[in-house]
Design an enzyme around this catalytic site. Structure first.
Site, PDB file in Angstrom:
ATOM      1  N   PRO A 265       0.843  -1.207   0.000  1.00 44.75           N
ATOM      2  CA  PRO A 265       0.000   0.000   0.000  1.00 44.75           C
ATOM      3  C   PRO A 265       0.872   1.248   0.000  1.00 44.75           C
ATOM      4  CG  PRO A 265       0.023  -1.013   2.176  1.00 44.75           C
ATOM      5  CD  PRO A 265       0.773  -1.932   1.283  1.00 44.75           C
ATOM      6  N   ASP A 441       5.958   2.257   1.994  1.00 40.94           N
ATOM      7  CA  ASP A 441       5.059   1.124   2.227  1.00 40.94           C
ATOM      8  C   ASP A 441       4.337   1.352   3.551  1.00 40.94           C
ATOM      9  OD1 ASP A 441       3.856  -1.305   2.773  1.00 40.94           O
ATOM     10  OD2 ASP A 441       5.532  -2.513   2.050  1.00 40.94           O
ATOM     11  N   HIS A 442       3.019   1.588   3.472  1.00 41.60           N
ATOM     12  CA  HIS A 442       2.270   1.971   4.664  1.00 41.60           C
ATOM     13  C   HIS A 442       2.059   0.802   5.625  1.00 41.60           C
ATOM     14  CE1 HIS A 442       0.454   4.971   6.947  1.00 41.60           C
ATOM     15  NE2 HIS A 442      -0.568   5.310   6.205  1.00 41.60           N
ATOM     16  N   ARG A 443       2.450  -0.401   5.234  1.00 40.26           N
ATOM     17  CA  ARG A 443       2.358  -1.516   6.166  1.00 40.26           C
ATOM     18  C   ARG A 443       3.392  -1.389   7.280  1.00 40.26           C
ATOM     19  NH1 ARG A 443       3.038  -6.440   2.070  1.00 40.26           N
ATOM     20  NH2 ARG A 443       4.730  -5.007   1.442  1.00 40.26           N
ATOM     21  N   VAL A 445       5.626   1.643   7.423  1.00 36.46           N
ATOM     22  CA  VAL A 445       5.972   3.049   7.650  1.00 36.46           C
ATOM     23  C   VAL A 445       4.683   3.846   7.789  1.00 36.46           C
ATOM     24  CG1 VAL A 445       7.145   5.085   6.746  1.00 36.46           C
ATOM     25  CG2 VAL A 445       8.077   2.810   6.284  1.00 36.46           C
TER      26      VAL A 445
END
Length: 471
Positions: A265, A441-443, A445
């Site tokens: 994401p 990467d929003h998983r 960060v």
């Protein structure tokens, strides 16, 4: 020249020069039939889905035949050149099954040269995957006899290599299988040449639907008949359209970007910053005796600024382990630099960039750019990256939303540096301004961490003396 027996003719097969690759395109032959070659001599250049690499021949002898012309895509494990080897009694048993038991000891001592030598020369360690795949590729072009001979060669290298062939599948299919928890070794492939397809993986992940899907091979002749569909390809107006086959680096890049976009994401944040002082420092460094002969440009200071920001916010330098559901924090920075080449976009990286001084970083950047422009970047140089910089400003672009390099946590896009009206010390003045964009990467960060890293990079570029106080 004395006549050679079949036993003295060696076949050099297309090696597996990269993890998960099943084919390579022959770009250029450096030898012709009748030429004398020596062990270790480069005979051709091939392009894989990762890079262009040169292949050395593991024999001394005379070239007898080039099996494929330049521009041909060849499967891994397929013979591409034959060499008449002087003084070889019977090293090659595939052509004489009756002599195989005697010939086996010779290949066991001789064949490790191509299998062990080539991957090391092109930047890999000892690759066991290529030998695992060959028994599956053999039936494509050979009858069962030669396939058994190939298996005999594998047995000569050790039973562990011959016990379980590596399933054939493209990298996106391997990723899909990993995400769905499917063991590729348990799947019966339905694709051409024994390649596992996405449909095969989905069928294995849904046991109830397995029977309808396993019948797909029965209907597979329909897609197989699709090759007749090239007729429409030939019917387009060549004066108005040009069709370019997607292969090699471009094909791999396309697959990687699709996988990245739909797996991680992405979040992108932007900041516009006054880099006037950074541009002045660039000019000063060009005159510095310690930097003479080195490539000094804004990218160098931007790279250094990013490394300092990572040092201040180490959690940004990580990767996501889907299989184990873990965040892997990296205690080193392999800094990737996106480079546009005639063969497509590649991202070589500077190993352990965090440990380099500014002159060392400048030297590494210069070597990276030169090697990429010459098309000599090795697969090893593109592996193991942790964070990437892409400089779209060289094309006059203000900014963009870069996609992550697969396996990395962040990528920084640098826009064009332009003179713009800017409020400086209470007055509107012309200043050198650029826009930075950080995708992450929003998983692993979150917005706070991503914002801190981007703000640190901007602050350093606005006040370069922070390279000293923060670095």
């Amino acid at each position: 020249m004395t006549t050679m027996t079949d036993a003295s003719v060696r076949e050099f097969k297309m090696p597996d020069v990269g993890e998960g690759l099943t084919e390579a395109e022959i770009l250029k032959w450096y030898v012709q039939p009748g030429d004398t070659v020596t062990d270790g001599q480069v005979v051709c250049e091939v392009e894989t889905a990762k890079a262009a690499v040169e292949l050395p021949i593991p024999y001394d002898g005379v070239v007898r035949e080039l099996r494929f012309p330049e521009g041909t895509t060849v499967d891994v494990g397929t013979p591409i050149i034959t060499v008449a080897v002087a003084g070889a009694a019977a090293p090659e048993a595939p052509g004489a099954p009756a002599e195989q038991p005697q010939a086996e000891p010779a290949p066991a001592a001789e064949e490790p040269k191509p299998e062990g030598r080539q991957p090391v020369l092109v930047g890999y360690g000892v690759a066991t995957t290529s030998t695992k795949r060959r028994p599956r590729k053999g039936p494509q072009a050979d009858v069962p006899g030669p396939a058994q001979a190939i298996q005999a060669e594998l047995n000569g290298h050790g039973g562990a290599l011959a016990e379980k062939p590596r399933p054939l599948a493209k990298p996106p299919v391997r990723k899909l299988a990993k995400d769905l928890g499917v063991d590729l070794a348990s799947i019966t492939p339905s694709g051409p040449d024994g390649v596992i397809t996405r449909e095969d993986v989905h069928a294995a992940a849904a046991p109830r639907a397995a029977e309808p899907v396993t019948e797909a091979p029965a209907t597979a002749p329909a897609p197989a008949a699709a090759p007749a569909a090239p007729a429409p390809v030939a019917s387009y107006d060549t004066a108005r359209e040009t069709r370019v086959p997607v292969k090699g680096v471009r094909k791999a890049t396309a697959q990687a970007m699709v996988g990245s976009a739909f797996t991680a994401p992405h979040v992108t944040e932007f900041v516009t910053v006054d880099v006037t002082r950074t541009m002045r420092l660039v000019e000063e460094l060009k005159q510095d005796k310690d930097m003479q002969g080195l490539r000094v440009n804004p990218l160098l200071l931007i790279a250094k600024a990013l490394l300092v920001a990572i040092k201040r916010n180490p959690e940004i330098n990580a990767s996501w382990d889907e299989a184990n559901q873990e965040i892997v924090l990296k205690h080193y920075v392999n800094l990737g630099i996106a480079a546009a080449t005639p063969r497509g976009l590649i991202v070589p990286n500077i190993k352990d960039a965090h440990d380099k001084t500014l002159p060392q970083l400048a030297e590494a950047l210069g070597e990276l750019v030169t090697t990429a422009r010459e098309g000599k970047t090795s697969p090893a140089a593109m592996q193991g990256g942790t964070v990437t910089i892409t400089n779209v400003g060289v094309f006059g672009v203000d900014t963009g939303t870069p996609l992550l390099n697969p396996g990395e946590s962040a990528i920084l896009a640098v826009g064009a540096i332009k003179l713009q009206p800017w409020v400086h010390k209470g007055k509107v003045k012309p200043r050198q301004v650029t826009t930075l964009a950080l995708s992450f990467d929003h998983r692993l960060v979150d917005g706070e961490l991503g914002s801190k890293v981007l703000a640190d990079v901007a602050a350093i570029l606005e006040q370069p003396k922070r390279l000293i106080t923060w670095g």
